[in-house]
Design a protein around this motif. Structure first.
Motif, short mmCIF file in Angstrom:
data_model
loop_
_atom_site.label_atom_id
_atom_site.label_comp_id
_atom_site.label_asym_id
_atom_site.label_seq_id
_atom_site.Cartn_x
_atom_site.Cartn_y
_atom_site.Cartn_z
N ILE A 73 -14.59 -69.25 18.76
CA ILE A 73 -15.95 -69.48 19.16
C ILE A 73 -16.46 -68.75 20.52
CG2 ILE A 73 -17.71 -71.39 19.51
CD1 ILE A 73 -15.89 -73.34 18.12
N HIS A 74 -17.39 -68.06 20.32
CA HIS A 74 -17.96 -67.33 21.68
C HIS A 74 -19.37 -67.73 21.71
CE1 HIS A 74 -18.60 -64.22 24.50
NE2 HIS A 74 -19.67 -63.76 23.65
N GLU A 75 -19.85 -68.32 22.79
CA GLU A 75 -21.01 -68.66 23.34
C GLU A 75 -21.72 -69.74 22.03
OE1 GLU A 75 -23.33 -65.06 24.10
OE2 GLU A 75 -22.51 -64.92 26.10
N GLY A 76 -20.77 -70.63 21.58
CA GLY A 76 -21.30 -71.67 20.79
C GLY A 76 -21.31 -71.01 19.10
N HIS A 77 -20.99 -69.87 18.85
CA HIS A 77 -20.92 -69.24 17.58
C HIS A 77 -19.77 -68.69 17.26
CE1 HIS A 77 -25.41 -69.77 17.14
NE2 HIS A 77 -25.51 -69.39 18.49
N ALA A 95 4.35 -69.09 3.93
CA ALA A 95 3.12 -69.67 4.29
C ALA A 95 2.11 -68.67 3.96
CB ALA A 95 2.95 -70.04 5.68
N TYR A 96 0.95 -68.74 3.91
CA TYR A 96 -0.25 -67.69 3.57
C TYR A 96 -1.01 -67.68 5.01
CZ TYR A 96 -5.00 -65.88 2.55
OH TYR A 96 -5.93 -65.08 2.72
N ALA A 97 -1.32 -66.59 5.51
CA ALA A 97 -2.04 -66.35 6.78
C ALA A 97 -3.07 -65.48 6.54
CB ALA A 97 -1.21 -66.41 8.03
N ASP A 98 -4.03 -65.73 7.28
CA ASP A 98 -5.28 -64.59 7.17
C ASP A 98 -5.96 -64.83 8.62
OD1 ASP A 98 -6.78 -62.41 6.53
OD2 ASP A 98 -8.07 -63.74 5.41
N VAL A 99 -6.61 -63.66 9.10
CA VAL A 99 -7.37 -63.57 10.16
C VAL A 99 -8.53 -62.59 10.00
CG1 VAL A 99 -5.94 -64.36 11.98
CG2 VAL A 99 -6.38 -62.10 11.50
N GLY A 100 -9.73 -62.98 10.31
CA GLY A 100 -10.99 -62.05 10.34
C GLY A 100 -11.85 -62.15 11.36
N VAL A 101 -12.69 -60.96 11.78
CA VAL A 101 -13.41 -61.22 13.01
C VAL A 101 -14.83 -60.62 12.68
CG1 VAL A 101 -13.79 -60.06 15.27
CG2 VAL A 101 -11.48 -61.00 14.55
N HIS A 102 -15.90 -61.01 13.02
CA HIS A 102 -17.15 -60.62 12.86
C HIS A 102 -17.33 -58.97 13.23
CE1 HIS A 102 -21.45 -59.67 13.66
NE2 HIS A 102 -21.76 -60.72 12.83
N GLU A 103 -18.04 -58.14 12.54
CA GLU A 103 -17.83 -56.69 12.73
C GLU A 103 -18.37 -56.42 14.14
OE1 GLU A 103 -20.38 -54.32 10.02
OE2 GLU A 103 -22.06 -55.88 10.38
N GLY A 104 -19.39 -56.96 14.69
CA GLY A 104 -19.70 -56.90 16.06
C GLY A 104 -18.84 -57.34 17.19
N PHE A 105 -17.70 -57.82 16.84
CA PHE A 105 -16.79 -58.30 18.02
C PHE A 105 -15.44 -57.86 17.90
CE2 PHE A 105 -20.46 -61.29 17.72
CZ PHE A 105 -20.86 -61.42 19.19
N ARG A 106 -15.00 -56.77 17.05
CA ARG A 106 -13.80 -56.46 16.89
C ARG A 106 -13.21 -55.59 17.96
NH1 ARG A 106 -15.35 -55.10 10.57
NH2 ARG A 106 -15.35 -57.34 9.89
N SER A 107 -12.05 -55.35 18.18
CA SER A 107 -11.38 -54.58 19.18
C SER A 107 -11.46 -55.10 20.55
CB SER A 107 -11.52 -53.04 19.10
OG SER A 107 -11.57 -52.55 17.73
N ARG A 108 -11.78 -56.63 20.56
CA ARG A 108 -11.92 -57.15 21.89
C ARG A 108 -11.09 -58.49 22.18
NH1 ARG A 108 -18.37 -57.37 22.87
NH2 ARG A 108 -17.32 -57.81 25.15
N GLY A 109 -9.98 -58.51 21.18
CA GLY A 109 -8.95 -59.57 21.49
C GLY A 109 -9.20 -60.63 20.51
#
Length: 364
Positions: A73-77, A95-109
Protein backbone atom coordinates in the motif's frame (compact mmCIF):
# COMPACT_ATOMS: atom_id res chain seq x y z
CA UNK A 1 13.98 5.61 -9.54
CA UNK A 2 13.77 6.11 -5.76
CA UNK A 3 12.43 3.43 -3.45
CA UNK A 4 8.81 4.04 -2.44
CA UNK A 5 7.46 4.31 1.06
CA UNK A 6 5.07 1.38 1.29
CA UNK A 7 3.26 -0.69 3.87
CA UNK A 8 2.92 -4.46 3.47
CA UNK A 9 -0.26 -5.81 5.03
CA UNK A 10 -2.17 -9.05 4.84
CA UNK A 11 -5.51 -8.70 3.10
CA UNK A 12 -8.65 -8.81 5.23
CA UNK A 13 -11.83 -10.31 3.84
CA UNK A 14 -14.84 -7.96 3.95
CA UNK A 15 -18.35 -9.11 4.78
CA UNK A 16 -19.33 -8.31 1.21
CA UNK A 17 -17.67 -6.60 -1.74
CA UNK A 18 -20.13 -3.70 -1.94
CA UNK A 19 -19.86 -2.25 1.56
CA UNK A 20 -18.07 0.98 2.37
CA UNK A 21 -15.51 -0.51 4.73
CA UNK A 22 -11.79 -0.04 4.26
CA UNK A 23 -11.32 -3.80 3.92
CA UNK A 24 -13.85 -3.90 1.05
CA UNK A 25 -12.15 -1.00 -0.75
CA UNK A 26 -8.72 -2.61 -0.47
CA UNK A 27 -10.16 -5.97 -1.50
CA UNK A 28 -11.59 -4.45 -4.68
CA UNK A 29 -8.26 -2.78 -5.45
CA UNK A 30 -6.51 -6.12 -4.92
CA UNK A 31 -8.80 -7.83 -7.43
CA UNK A 32 -8.47 -4.97 -9.92
CA UNK A 33 -4.68 -5.12 -9.81
CA UNK A 34 -4.59 -8.91 -10.06
CA UNK A 35 -6.86 -8.75 -13.11
CA UNK A 36 -4.78 -5.98 -14.71
CA UNK A 37 -1.56 -7.98 -14.32
CA UNK A 38 -3.23 -11.07 -15.78
CA UNK A 39 -4.51 -9.07 -18.75
CA UNK A 40 -1.06 -7.57 -19.34
CA UNK A 41 0.57 -11.02 -19.36
CA UNK A 42 -1.95 -12.42 -21.84
CA UNK A 43 -1.97 -9.64 -24.41
CA UNK A 44 -5.04 -7.83 -23.14
CA UNK A 45 -7.30 -10.85 -22.70
CA UNK A 46 -9.72 -10.81 -19.77
CA UNK A 47 -10.37 -14.57 -19.83
CA UNK A 48 -8.48 -15.07 -16.57
CA UNK A 49 -10.01 -12.15 -14.70
CA UNK A 50 -12.31 -12.71 -11.74
CA UNK A 51 -15.16 -10.59 -10.42
CA UNK A 52 -15.19 -9.24 -6.89
CA UNK A 53 -17.86 -11.75 -5.88
CA UNK A 54 -16.04 -14.70 -7.42
CA UNK A 55 -12.84 -13.70 -5.65
CA UNK A 56 -14.52 -13.25 -2.27
CA UNK A 57 -16.46 -16.48 -2.64
CA UNK A 58 -13.33 -18.42 -3.53
CA UNK A 59 -11.48 -17.02 -0.53
CA UNK A 60 -14.27 -17.68 1.95
CA UNK A 61 -15.08 -21.14 0.59
CA UNK A 62 -11.51 -22.45 0.49
CA UNK A 63 -11.07 -25.65 2.52
CA UNK A 64 -7.99 -27.29 0.98
CA UNK A 65 -5.41 -24.50 1.40
CA UNK A 66 -4.43 -21.81 3.83
CA UNK A 67 -4.18 -18.70 1.71
CA UNK A 68 -2.25 -15.54 2.56
CA UNK A 69 -2.87 -12.50 0.38
CA UNK A 70 -0.55 -9.52 0.69
CA UNK A 71 -1.07 -5.86 -0.17
CA UNK A 72 1.66 -3.32 -0.88
CA UNK A 73 0.00 0.00 0.00
CA UNK A 74 1.32 3.41 -1.08
CA UNK A 75 -0.57 6.60 -0.21
CA UNK A 76 -3.65 4.56 0.67
CA UNK A 77 -3.82 2.50 -2.53
CA UNK A 78 -2.80 -1.01 -3.51
CA UNK A 79 0.19 -0.93 -5.86
CA UNK A 80 1.46 -4.48 -5.34
CA UNK A 81 0.07 -7.86 -4.38
CA UNK A 82 1.46 -11.14 -3.11
CA UNK A 83 0.21 -14.65 -2.43
CA UNK A 84 1.25 -17.68 -0.40
CA UNK A 85 -0.79 -20.88 -0.50
CA UNK A 86 -0.05 -23.97 1.60
CA UNK A 87 -1.94 -27.24 1.39
CA UNK A 88 -3.93 -28.29 4.44
CA UNK A 89 -3.85 -31.90 3.23
CA UNK A 90 -0.27 -32.47 2.04
CA UNK A 91 1.75 -31.00 4.89
CA UNK A 92 5.16 -31.38 3.21
CA UNK A 93 4.08 -30.18 -0.23
CA UNK A 94 5.81 -27.13 -1.72
CA UNK A 95 4.05 -23.83 -1.15
CA UNK A 96 2.75 -21.68 -3.99
CA UNK A 97 3.92 -18.06 -4.00
CA UNK A 98 3.48 -15.08 -6.28
CA UNK A 99 4.06 -11.32 -6.34
CA UNK A 100 2.92 -8.66 -8.77
CA UNK A 101 3.31 -4.89 -9.04
CA UNK A 102 1.31 -2.19 -10.79
CA UNK A 103 3.10 -1.22 -14.02
CA UNK A 104 3.53 2.37 -12.85
CA UNK A 105 5.47 1.40 -9.72
CA UNK A 106 7.93 -1.23 -10.90
CA UNK A 107 11.71 -1.23 -10.28
CA UNK A 108 11.20 0.72 -7.05
CA UNK A 109 11.58 -2.03 -4.44
CA UNK A 110 7.92 -3.06 -4.21
CA UNK A 111 8.40 -6.64 -5.47
CA UNK A 112 11.43 -7.11 -3.20
CA UNK A 113 9.45 -5.94 -0.18
CA UNK A 114 6.61 -8.31 -1.05
CA UNK A 115 9.01 -11.20 -1.54
CA UNK A 116 10.57 -10.55 1.87
CA UNK A 117 7.14 -10.90 3.47
CA UNK A 118 6.43 -13.99 1.36
CA UNK A 119 9.64 -15.53 2.71
CA UNK A 120 8.67 -14.68 6.27
CA UNK A 121 5.33 -16.42 5.82
CA UNK A 122 6.99 -19.45 4.23
CA UNK A 123 9.30 -19.74 7.23
CA UNK A 124 6.32 -19.36 9.56
CA UNK A 125 4.45 -22.07 7.67
CA UNK A 126 7.45 -24.41 7.76
CA UNK A 127 7.58 -24.85 3.98
CA UNK A 128 10.96 -24.87 2.26
CA UNK A 129 10.28 -25.55 -1.42
CA UNK A 130 8.31 -22.86 -3.24
CA UNK A 131 6.72 -22.98 -6.69
CA UNK A 132 5.17 -20.35 -8.90
CA UNK A 133 3.65 -20.30 -12.39
CA UNK A 134 4.29 -17.24 -14.54
CA UNK A 135 2.89 -16.40 -17.97
CA UNK A 136 5.73 -15.19 -20.20
CA UNK A 137 4.68 -13.01 -23.16
CA UNK A 138 6.84 -13.28 -26.28
CA UNK A 139 9.94 -11.06 -26.26
CA UNK A 140 12.99 -10.71 -28.51
CA UNK A 141 16.43 -11.87 -27.49
CA UNK A 142 17.84 -14.97 -25.76
CA UNK A 143 15.67 -17.67 -24.26
CA UNK A 144 15.78 -19.83 -21.15
CA UNK A 145 15.13 -23.58 -21.63
CA UNK A 146 13.23 -25.53 -18.97
CA UNK A 147 15.09 -28.21 -17.02
CA UNK A 148 12.98 -30.81 -18.83
CA UNK A 149 14.60 -29.79 -22.14
CA UNK A 150 11.13 -28.99 -23.50
CA UNK A 151 9.94 -25.42 -23.93
CA UNK A 152 11.58 -22.02 -23.59
CA UNK A 153 10.71 -18.57 -22.22
CA UNK A 154 12.33 -15.20 -22.96
CA UNK A 155 15.43 -14.87 -20.75
CA UNK A 156 16.00 -11.12 -20.73
CA UNK A 157 12.79 -9.87 -19.14
CA UNK A 158 12.16 -8.21 -15.75
CA UNK A 159 10.14 -11.17 -14.46
CA UNK A 160 12.81 -13.75 -15.34
CA UNK A 161 15.60 -11.61 -13.90
CA UNK A 162 13.62 -11.14 -10.68
CA UNK A 163 12.86 -14.85 -10.34
CA UNK A 164 16.45 -15.90 -10.91
CA UNK A 165 17.81 -13.31 -8.47
CA UNK A 166 15.37 -14.71 -5.91
CA UNK A 167 16.76 -18.22 -6.41
CA UNK A 168 14.07 -19.73 -8.62
CA UNK A 169 14.87 -22.13 -11.48
CA UNK A 170 12.76 -22.84 -14.56
CA UNK A 171 11.73 -26.47 -14.13
CA UNK A 172 8.99 -26.84 -16.74
CA UNK A 173 7.12 -24.96 -19.46
CA UNK A 174 3.41 -25.41 -20.05
CA UNK A 175 1.75 -24.58 -23.33
CA UNK A 176 -1.43 -22.52 -23.17
CA UNK A 177 -3.76 -23.53 -26.00
CA UNK A 178 -7.09 -22.24 -27.22
CA UNK A 179 -9.85 -23.88 -29.24
CA UNK A 180 -12.30 -21.76 -31.23
CA UNK A 181 -15.80 -23.21 -31.31
CA UNK A 182 -17.79 -22.80 -34.51
CA UNK A 183 -20.30 -24.34 -36.87
CA UNK A 184 -17.92 -27.18 -37.79
CA UNK A 185 -17.20 -28.11 -34.17
CA UNK A 186 -20.05 -30.62 -33.56
CA UNK A 187 -19.15 -32.79 -36.53
CA UNK A 188 -15.42 -32.63 -35.70
CA UNK A 189 -15.98 -33.68 -32.07
CA UNK A 190 -18.39 -36.44 -33.06
CA UNK A 191 -15.82 -37.88 -35.48
CA UNK A 192 -13.15 -37.72 -32.80
CA UNK A 193 -15.41 -39.39 -30.24
CA UNK A 194 -16.50 -42.14 -32.62
CA UNK A 195 -12.97 -42.84 -33.86
CA UNK A 196 -11.70 -43.02 -30.27
CA UNK A 197 -14.58 -45.29 -29.26
CA UNK A 198 -13.52 -47.81 -31.91
CA UNK A 199 -10.15 -48.13 -30.14
CA UNK A 200 -11.78 -48.23 -26.71
CA UNK A 201 -13.51 -51.58 -27.02
CA UNK A 202 -14.93 -52.66 -23.67
CA UNK A 203 -15.00 -49.11 -22.27
CA UNK A 204 -17.96 -46.76 -21.89
CA UNK A 205 -18.23 -43.03 -21.30
CA UNK A 206 -20.65 -40.96 -19.23
CA UNK A 207 -21.08 -37.19 -18.99
CA UNK A 208 -22.83 -34.97 -16.45
CA UNK A 209 -22.84 -31.38 -15.22
CA UNK A 210 -22.64 -29.99 -11.70
CA UNK A 211 -21.79 -32.18 -8.73
CA UNK A 212 -20.43 -35.67 -9.04
CA UNK A 213 -23.08 -38.21 -7.97
CA UNK A 214 -22.54 -39.45 -4.41
CA UNK A 215 -21.98 -43.04 -5.49
CA UNK A 216 -19.16 -41.91 -7.82
CA UNK A 217 -17.28 -39.65 -5.41
CA UNK A 218 -14.93 -42.13 -3.78
CA UNK A 219 -13.77 -43.87 -6.95
CA UNK A 220 -13.33 -40.60 -8.84
CA UNK A 221 -11.44 -39.12 -5.90
CA UNK A 222 -8.81 -41.81 -6.42
CA UNK A 223 -8.38 -40.70 -10.03
CA UNK A 224 -8.03 -37.08 -8.91
CA UNK A 225 -5.28 -38.18 -6.51
CA UNK A 226 -3.30 -39.57 -9.43
CA UNK A 227 -3.10 -36.08 -10.97
CA UNK A 228 -0.27 -35.46 -8.50
CA UNK A 229 1.76 -38.49 -9.55
CA UNK A 230 0.82 -39.52 -13.10
CA UNK A 231 1.18 -36.30 -15.09
CA UNK A 232 4.58 -34.96 -16.26
CA UNK A 233 6.14 -32.77 -13.56
CA UNK A 234 9.77 -32.58 -14.58
CA UNK A 235 11.93 -31.81 -11.55
CA UNK A 236 9.12 -30.09 -9.65
CA UNK A 237 8.83 -31.45 -6.14
CA UNK A 238 5.47 -33.19 -5.68
CA UNK A 239 3.93 -34.77 -2.61
CA UNK A 240 1.39 -37.46 -3.60
CA UNK A 241 -2.05 -36.13 -2.83
CA UNK A 242 -4.62 -37.98 -0.75
CA UNK A 243 -8.16 -37.59 -2.03
CA UNK A 244 -11.37 -39.05 -0.68
CA UNK A 245 -15.07 -38.47 -1.30
CA UNK A 246 -15.25 -35.51 1.10
CA UNK A 247 -12.28 -33.72 -0.43
CA UNK A 248 -13.73 -34.04 -3.93
CA UNK A 249 -17.18 -32.93 -2.75
CA UNK A 250 -15.67 -29.90 -0.97
CA UNK A 251 -13.66 -28.99 -4.08
CA UNK A 252 -16.78 -29.07 -6.24
CA UNK A 253 -18.87 -27.17 -3.69
CA UNK A 254 -16.32 -24.35 -3.59
CA UNK A 255 -16.31 -24.13 -7.40
CA UNK A 256 -20.07 -24.32 -7.82
CA UNK A 257 -21.34 -22.29 -4.88
CA UNK A 258 -18.56 -19.91 -3.91
CA UNK A 259 -16.82 -19.30 -7.24
CA UNK A 260 -20.08 -19.43 -9.25
CA UNK A 261 -18.63 -21.92 -11.73
CA UNK A 262 -20.32 -24.57 -13.84
CA UNK A 263 -18.60 -27.95 -14.03
CA UNK A 264 -18.88 -30.40 -16.92
CA UNK A 265 -17.54 -33.93 -16.45
CA UNK A 266 -16.78 -36.82 -18.80
CA UNK A 267 -15.68 -40.16 -17.33
CA UNK A 268 -14.64 -43.41 -19.01
CA UNK A 269 -15.33 -46.75 -17.32
CA UNK A 270 -13.80 -50.16 -17.87
CA UNK A 271 -15.78 -53.36 -18.44
CA UNK A 272 -16.25 -53.75 -14.67
CA UNK A 273 -17.74 -50.28 -14.27
CA UNK A 274 -14.67 -48.75 -12.60
CA UNK A 275 -13.75 -45.19 -13.66
CA UNK A 276 -10.37 -45.15 -15.43
CA UNK A 277 -10.26 -41.76 -17.16
CA UNK A 278 -11.82 -38.35 -16.63
CA UNK A 279 -11.78 -34.79 -17.83
CA UNK A 280 -13.28 -31.60 -16.43
CA UNK A 281 -14.45 -28.33 -17.96
CA UNK A 282 -14.91 -25.28 -15.72
CA UNK A 283 -17.10 -22.35 -16.79
CA UNK A 284 -17.15 -18.96 -15.11
CA UNK A 285 -20.40 -17.03 -15.03
CA UNK A 286 -21.17 -14.64 -17.87
CA UNK A 287 -18.16 -15.46 -20.05
CA UNK A 288 -17.53 -16.81 -23.50
CA UNK A 289 -14.54 -18.97 -22.51
CA UNK A 290 -14.51 -22.41 -20.87
CA UNK A 291 -11.43 -23.88 -19.21
CA UNK A 292 -10.30 -27.43 -19.90
CA UNK A 293 -8.88 -28.39 -16.53
CA UNK A 294 -7.74 -31.80 -15.27
CA UNK A 295 -7.59 -34.72 -17.68
CA UNK A 296 -6.22 -38.10 -16.62
CA UNK A 297 -6.09 -41.63 -17.97
CA UNK A 298 -5.12 -44.29 -15.44
CA UNK A 299 -1.66 -45.66 -16.30
CA UNK A 300 -3.03 -49.22 -16.55
CA UNK A 301 -5.54 -48.19 -19.21
CA UNK A 302 -3.49 -46.08 -21.59
CA UNK A 303 -3.24 -46.87 -25.29
CA UNK A 304 -7.01 -47.10 -25.84
CA UNK A 305 -7.64 -43.47 -26.91
CA UNK A 306 -9.51 -42.80 -23.66
CA UNK A 307 -8.12 -39.27 -23.38
CA UNK A 308 -9.50 -38.39 -26.80
CA UNK A 309 -12.77 -40.14 -25.97
CA UNK A 310 -13.53 -38.21 -22.77
CA UNK A 311 -12.34 -34.88 -24.17
CA UNK A 312 -14.48 -35.13 -27.30
CA UNK A 313 -17.50 -36.29 -25.28
CA UNK A 314 -17.17 -33.38 -22.87
CA UNK A 315 -16.77 -30.82 -25.66
CA UNK A 316 -19.99 -32.14 -27.21
CA UNK A 317 -21.67 -31.69 -23.81
CA UNK A 318 -20.34 -28.12 -23.71
CA UNK A 319 -21.81 -27.32 -27.13
CA UNK A 320 -25.17 -28.77 -26.14
CA UNK A 321 -25.54 -27.17 -22.71
CA UNK A 322 -23.60 -23.92 -23.14
CA UNK A 323 -23.82 -22.76 -26.78
CA UNK A 324 -22.84 -19.24 -25.67
CA UNK A 325 -19.24 -20.40 -25.16
CA UNK A 326 -17.03 -19.53 -28.12
CA UNK A 327 -13.65 -20.93 -27.07
CA UNK A 328 -11.88 -23.32 -24.69
CA UNK A 329 -8.50 -22.74 -23.06
CA UNK A 330 -6.22 -25.41 -21.60
CA UNK A 331 -2.66 -26.04 -20.38
CA UNK A 332 -0.28 -28.95 -20.99
CA UNK A 333 3.37 -29.59 -20.20
CA UNK A 334 5.48 -29.18 -23.32
CA UNK A 335 6.87 -32.70 -22.85
CA UNK A 336 3.36 -34.20 -22.65
CA UNK A 337 3.37 -34.88 -26.38
CA UNK A 338 0.56 -37.45 -26.28
CA UNK A 339 -1.97 -35.06 -24.75
CA UNK A 340 -0.80 -32.20 -26.99
CA UNK A 341 -1.44 -34.47 -29.98
CA UNK A 342 -4.99 -35.09 -28.75
CA UNK A 343 -5.60 -31.36 -28.29
CA UNK A 344 -4.20 -30.52 -31.72
CA UNK A 345 -6.47 -33.12 -33.32
CA UNK A 346 -9.40 -31.39 -31.60
CA UNK A 347 -8.30 -28.05 -33.05
CA UNK A 348 -6.41 -26.41 -30.16
CA UNK A 349 -3.68 -23.94 -31.09
CA UNK A 350 -0.89 -22.52 -28.91
CA UNK A 351 -1.55 -19.00 -27.57
CA UNK A 352 1.17 -18.65 -24.94
CA UNK A 353 3.57 -20.28 -22.53
CA UNK A 354 3.67 -20.48 -18.76
CA UNK A 355 6.84 -21.19 -16.81
CA UNK A 356 6.82 -23.41 -13.73
CA UNK A 357 9.52 -22.03 -11.43
CA UNK A 358 10.82 -23.61 -8.25
CA UNK A 359 13.03 -22.57 -5.36
CA UNK A 360 14.07 -25.47 -3.17
CA UNK A 361 14.90 -23.45 -0.06
CA UNK A 362 13.20 -20.29 1.11
CA UNK A 363 15.41 -17.34 1.93
CA UNK A 364 16.52 -17.27 5.56
Amino acid sequence: MSTLQITIAERELPENVDDTSESARLFREYVDLRNAISSEQTGGADDFSATYRESLGQAKGQTSERQHRLLAIHEGHVIGIGAVDVSLHELQAPAYADVGVHEGFRSRGVAAALLAEVDRLLHEEGRSATQTWVVHPPAPGPTRTAATGWGVVPADTPSVRFLERAGFALEQVERMSSLRLGAESPAMFERMRDTAAEKADGYSVRTWSGRTPDDELESLAQLHARMSTDVPAGALEVEPEQWDAKRLADYEQNALEHMQRQLLHAVAYDAHGAPVAFTLLSLGAGREVAFQEDTLVHADHRGHRLGALVKAANLLQLLEKHPERTRVTTWNAEENRHMLDVNEQLGFEAIGFEGAWQRREAAA
